[in-house]
Structures are given as C-alpha cells and as structure tokens.
Design a protein around this motif. Sequence first.
Motif, short mmCIF file in Angstrom:
data_model
loop_
_atom_site.label_atom_id
_atom_site.label_comp_id
_atom_site.label_asym_id
_atom_site.label_seq_id
_atom_site.Cartn_x
_atom_site.Cartn_y
_atom_site.Cartn_z
N LEU A 14 39.76 31.78 41.88
CA LEU A 14 40.11 33.16 41.54
C LEU A 14 40.59 33.93 42.77
N LEU A 15 40.00 33.68 43.91
CA LEU A 15 40.43 34.33 45.13
C LEU A 15 41.85 33.92 45.48
N GLY A 16 42.14 32.64 45.37
CA GLY A 16 43.50 32.15 45.64
C GLY A 16 44.52 32.71 44.66
N ALA A 17 44.17 32.74 43.38
CA ALA A 17 45.06 33.30 42.36
C ALA A 17 45.29 34.79 42.59
N SER A 18 44.25 35.50 42.98
CA SER A 18 44.38 36.93 43.28
C SER A 18 45.28 37.17 44.48
N PHE A 19 45.17 36.33 45.49
CA PHE A 19 46.02 36.48 46.68
C PHE A 19 47.48 36.22 46.32
N VAL A 20 47.74 35.19 45.53
CA VAL A 20 49.11 34.88 45.14
C VAL A 20 49.69 36.04 44.32
N LEU A 21 48.92 36.56 43.37
CA LEU A 21 49.37 37.69 42.57
C LEU A 21 49.63 38.91 43.44
N PHE A 22 48.73 39.19 44.38
CA PHE A 22 48.91 40.31 45.31
C PHE A 22 50.20 40.14 46.10
N ALA A 23 50.45 38.95 46.62
CA ALA A 23 51.65 38.71 47.42
C ALA A 23 52.92 38.88 46.58
N VAL A 24 52.91 38.39 45.35
CA VAL A 24 54.08 38.52 44.47
C VAL A 24 54.35 39.99 44.16
N VAL A 25 53.32 40.74 43.84
CA VAL A 25 53.50 42.16 43.52
C VAL A 25 53.95 42.92 44.76
N PHE A 26 53.37 42.62 45.91
CA PHE A 26 53.76 43.27 47.16
C PHE A 26 55.25 43.06 47.45
N VAL A 27 55.71 41.83 47.35
CA VAL A 27 57.12 41.52 47.60
C VAL A 27 58.01 42.19 46.54
N ALA A 28 57.59 42.18 45.28
CA ALA A 28 58.40 42.80 44.22
C ALA A 28 58.54 44.30 44.43
N ILE A 29 57.48 44.97 44.84
CA ILE A 29 57.55 46.41 45.07
C ILE A 29 58.46 46.71 46.26
N LEU A 30 58.30 45.97 47.34
CA LEU A 30 59.17 46.21 48.49
C LEU A 30 60.63 45.90 48.16
N ALA A 31 60.88 44.85 47.39
CA ALA A 31 62.25 44.52 47.00
C ALA A 31 62.84 45.60 46.10
#
Length: 76
Positions: A14-31
């Motif tokens: 769950l920690l790994g999945a949360s980190f991946v989701l966080f990274a995807v959302v972070f990149v999508a917002i910045l993009a």
Amino acid sequence: MIDMQFTLAAREWLLGASFVLFAVVFVAILASHWHHHKHADEHFHASTLTEMAWSVTPMVMVFVTGLAGVSSVFSF
C-alpha cells in the motif's frame, strides 16, 4: 488471527502504491500547469510562480506526512 508477515507485506504494498499514485498526480498537475501557462492569455495569470506554489505546497505537505507512514513500516 492475522499473520504479522502478511500485515507488513500489505503495508509495504500500500505504501508503494500510494507513492506511485502520488508521483503520477504530482507530475500530472505540474504538466497541466505548464500546458496551461503556454496556452493561456496574457491577462489570465500574472505569476506562474504563485500558481505553482499553490499546487506544490500541499503536495509537499502530503509527502512529509507520508514520511511518518514510511517510518512505521521501515525503521531508519
């Protein structure tokens, strides 16, 4: 009774999945900010730095809070 090994494995997953989701959302917002900045009218936003700060600050807060979760799974 739930096996402790299963609980630790579930937390790590769950920690790994949360980190991946966080990274995807972070990149999508910045993009999306970058794309919007390139295609917006000159009168729409005065400061790209302010716009980025409104998005990056909450993400940093979530990341710092996530460090508490990491420390409960992994001992440093």
